[in-house]
Enzyme design. Structure first.
Site, mmCIF file in Angstrom:
data_model
loop_
_atom_site.group_PDB
_atom_site.id
_atom_site.type_symbol
_atom_site.label_atom_id
_atom_site.label_comp_id
_atom_site.label_asym_id
_atom_site.label_seq_id
_atom_site.Cartn_x
_atom_site.Cartn_y
_atom_site.Cartn_z
ATOM 1 N N LEU A 100 37.605 -12.129 19.979
ATOM 2 C CA LEU A 100 36.770 -12.955 19.111
ATOM 3 C C LEU A 100 36.619 -14.392 19.638
ATOM 4 O O LEU A 100 37.608 -15.079 19.858
ATOM 5 C CB LEU A 100 37.368 -12.977 17.692
ATOM 6 C CG LEU A 100 36.577 -13.773 16.649
ATOM 7 C CD1 LEU A 100 35.217 -13.164 16.411
ATOM 8 C CD2 LEU A 100 37.357 -13.875 15.345
ATOM 9 N N ASP A 101 35.377 -14.837 19.804
ATOM 10 C CA ASP A 101 35.058 -16.212 20.189
ATOM 11 C C ASP A 101 35.727 -16.633 21.496
ATOM 12 O O ASP A 101 35.998 -17.818 21.708
ATOM 13 C CB ASP A 101 35.435 -17.192 19.069
ATOM 14 C CG ASP A 101 34.640 -16.932 17.797
ATOM 15 O OD1 ASP A 101 33.502 -16.445 17.904
ATOM 16 O OD2 ASP A 101 35.149 -17.208 16.698
ATOM 17 N N ALA A 102 35.990 -15.683 22.363
ATOM 18 C CA ALA A 102 36.691 -16.003 23.604
ATOM 19 C C ALA A 102 35.892 -15.630 24.847
ATOM 20 O O ALA A 102 36.401 -15.700 25.963
ATOM 21 C CB ALA A 102 38.048 -15.311 23.632
#
Lengths: 295, 295, 295, 295
Positions: free
Chosen positions: C238-240
């Site tokens: 996530l969001d990486a």
């Protein structure tokens, strides 16, 4: 800095300018306390250059026992004490402001303002859009807003009747703001005077650089490393009215004029929308050729 | 974008401009590959406006079997093939560049450049500082650098001998850059020509706004919402030379001139130090009135 | 930096990454010269960290005698010489790219992208918009674009069929980009893999700060002085995913969460539109967890 | 926003925080008017989250008939009326504030602060510089300022006596600010408590991203497109104290860690010097984990 007030957060907004002297803040704040006003925003500016004092104060409407009319009546006495030069307004954030847009062929500022109005970002109703070209009629009407096409003759000397027609279409709405959203026409002096303090323009350069036509071409020729945009009140002197807001964006040697045009659009939209919102929220006080912006 | 080369990271830097045509990149890169050059940085710009092509290429010095002299000799043949208008330089990042600073009373740019040179940020030796006032002698000498005070007569018409003395003091170092670090004197035309492409000025406005004297006062009077600084090559026309770098910082109605002066210093320092570093790293190609900056 | 190509300015764009060694530029540019390619843009990056070399070169299509298919065939031989790890694409800027947008209730990114597509700023056709709420159907259809509403169950464990429906609707267009324009749903791992390198998200914080839900609330609680937005490729974590673009805007103590939300929208729109344009213009090369952006 | 006061422009500065209720502004401004105070700056903030009200008011000292001591005595009564939670200070801008700097080996923040102090930009005297390395002794002493070298053992568990020595050297000056100008040592909890509200750190990242050691290496690994710096009050929790100021600067794929280090220095200097000036001008009110900055 604050958002358009939601319905449960209505505010009375006092804006005032007057020659500076001791006790002004005390007089105003004592008045506001007397009527029960709960201050949610307050800003001050003492200008050593002009010797004037400016303030904007927002009180929660529900905290005040008086009607807006009564409040104005009562405050008029305070203003009188502060002297005959005092300029002030008392606005109700619950009143929906009216805006008329003047456009030409460039769509980006129109798209942006329509989107912001639809999204509740602008505390205003866009009453009408007037174009000197018919290109932007469809997108305007898709938002349920009237579009008026006014044909402008090629010869500038013959544009008087067209401007007269624009004036009538605009004035029918008695708007709080007349926005030249890339209108590309120089307003005649009498219209500048007629809409003084209400006509807002976006100029696509960092003024006072590149006044007049084709500023991106001028910027390209000079080889600047930043391009900008300026939102200002319209006055009779071209691109010389009081500046409301400015911003810039970086360019380099690889930018052709068309790249500057594209990059510049993003800055034009931001600068115009900020300036218009501040105007509609009564955050701007004009003094002489300059603005005080309590953003 | 790259740091000053450490000792083990010496580079040969080729900068070239020539009328554009197919095959230039192939010709240059084939040459570099033939001499074993390992390219660590390469940048290109084809300018549709002027029809010129510009490039800067940096190869690891240790990857090239030739000496710098041999490399120059060999590349001269390639340049000849590219045509007589071709302009090029081949620099060695291992050579410590020489810089002379011209100053007046304002200390911030001098402090900043001395600090950067001491910290290894500028790939250069500051050989001397020359002031038309003696104020900055101590801070200069505390860094072990010679300071020369040259007295300037009040009457501009009588400043010839003073400028002649400055010229001699500067030329004694045959510097790669002559930096007007808030020198506050307009160079005579013959000195502009003599140091063409090497004299760098910092002007404390966002040019072309506010050319000439007291730009912060001009900015204050106009009520702009951003102030800026411009680093440019010095030419005979005042503040009109090719722009190297610009930046801005936000101000508002609460800024008096003295506040702008203070805020502006931070931008002046940044813009001048960036522009000077790019110049010293051979990142700037001048063409006509504009620069190509391969930063 | 360059605009979407007008019809008379079609380009072939080569993007390539390969382990670095001497002679790559020479090999590629010699090939381009042999086929007559007039280079209008060229960018290089030698990455000392990974030991890889990256380049993007754009040649005027009209200068090349071969068809795109022939050019690809010929270049495949060059790529083979450069070794088996070499990754490359050869794109035709004259091909209109296809984009599908995934949305929820927030309208600003959708408004912005529709406006840019309509104004010719994005070199792409928006083929369809898919929403997990029906709110944005009207504005989408006003632009003549299909809107599909897919109902998502409250329980995340039961969303598999909804995602399957989204996948089918998206894949029907075989899009070059799947844009999560404030979609507010975490894509399942298999969709991340399926759209790898094509799914682009806008996260409303300056990553890696404030990963996950309600980043403006997190920013408010921490008292930061700038808020930001991040455009990145979607990966299973996530969001990486690899960051494409980021930007920030200033806030202060007077900003409540709703003010941050409003200010943040302007940054989200800018960052997403820049990132998407670069993706569509083949300016982004992904290597590991990072991007090379030849903007 | 305002400059350090010149001698003829001395001000008394009232800073106050208290639970919000109607009439606070009226009470304070009436008091100031009664003592003849001519207000030159006034700022307010009503925080809906905490329910607190904050203000900073600066009056021209010459306009007030009372001494600072008398003024404090009289205002204590007003503060008492506002309730027992009220926190306030009344400062005299004519008093030269005292600052002690803690440094290590990195010179740029020290150079910058020494230059600003010498140029009159900081309304403070730098009383002493303390280093855990001797490297910066010479530049400090060249400015006529005492430098103290305190040797720190390698083993963190054995650093107690070194910190005790630092404490004594600092406290000898009873400073208004203890600045960790890239000190690179984590203060023990008891020193954080002892200097609470006076110890200011510059962290070389955009917090809360990249807490702790080597933030530029962390930023490089994550591939962010902007790097930042954060000035904050020191508290026992590492890099988690109230944030005073932050700023960022753009980087791209071509930046190695050493380039980020160099670029970052410019931001660190700006952010630290801004934060320190605001602290010395009594522009910062801390409430819980956040700051109100009346800049």
């Amino acid at each position: 800095m604050s958002n358009p007030a939601p319905a449960d957060d209505r505010r009375y907004v006092l804006s005032l300018g007057t020659p500076d002297r001791t006790g002004i803040v005390a007089r105003i704040s004592t008045f506001l306390a007397e009527v029960g006003g709960s201050i949610v925003e307050a800003a001050y500016h003492a200008d050593p250059d002009s010797g004037w004092f400016f303030t904007r104060q927002a009180v929660r409407a529900s905290s005040v026992s008086l009607s807006l009319g009564e409040l104005r009546e009562r405050f008029a006495e305070v203003a009188a004490e502060l002297g005959p030069e005092t300029e002030w307004t008392l606005a109700d954030s619950g009143e929906r402001k009216r805006v008329v847009l003047l456009v030409s062929k460039e769509a980006h500022c129109l798209h942006d303002l329509l989107g912001r109005a639809a999204g509740g970002e602008l505390p205003a109703e866009i009453c009408a859009v007037i174009g000197n070209h018919p290109d932007l009629a469809d997108v305007t009407r898709a938002h349920g807003i009237d579009f008026h096409y006014v044909s402008f003759p090629k010869d500038p000397a013959e544009r008087g009747p067209a401007f007269e027609q624009v004036r009538k279409l605009v004035d029918a709405h008695d708007p709080h703001a007349v926005v030249l959203a890339r209108f590309m026409q120089v307003l005649p002096e009498e219209l500048c005077a007629h809409w003084a303090g209400r006509a807002i323009n976006i100029h696509h350069s960092f003024l006072p650089s590149f006044v007049g036509a084709r500023p991106y071409h001028q910027a390209f020729a000079r080889g600047v490393k930043l391009i900008g945009a300026t939102c200002h009140y319209v006055t009779a002197e071209l691109d010389a009215g009081p500046i409301i807001e400015q911003d810039v964006i970086r360019v380099d040697h690889s930018y052709e004029v068309r790249d500057m045009v594209r990059q510049g659009r993003d800055i034009e939209k931001l600068v115009l929308s900020r300036g218009l919102r501040w105007h509609l929220e009564d955050r701007i006080l004009v003094h002489g050729r300059k603005t005080v912006v309590f953003s």
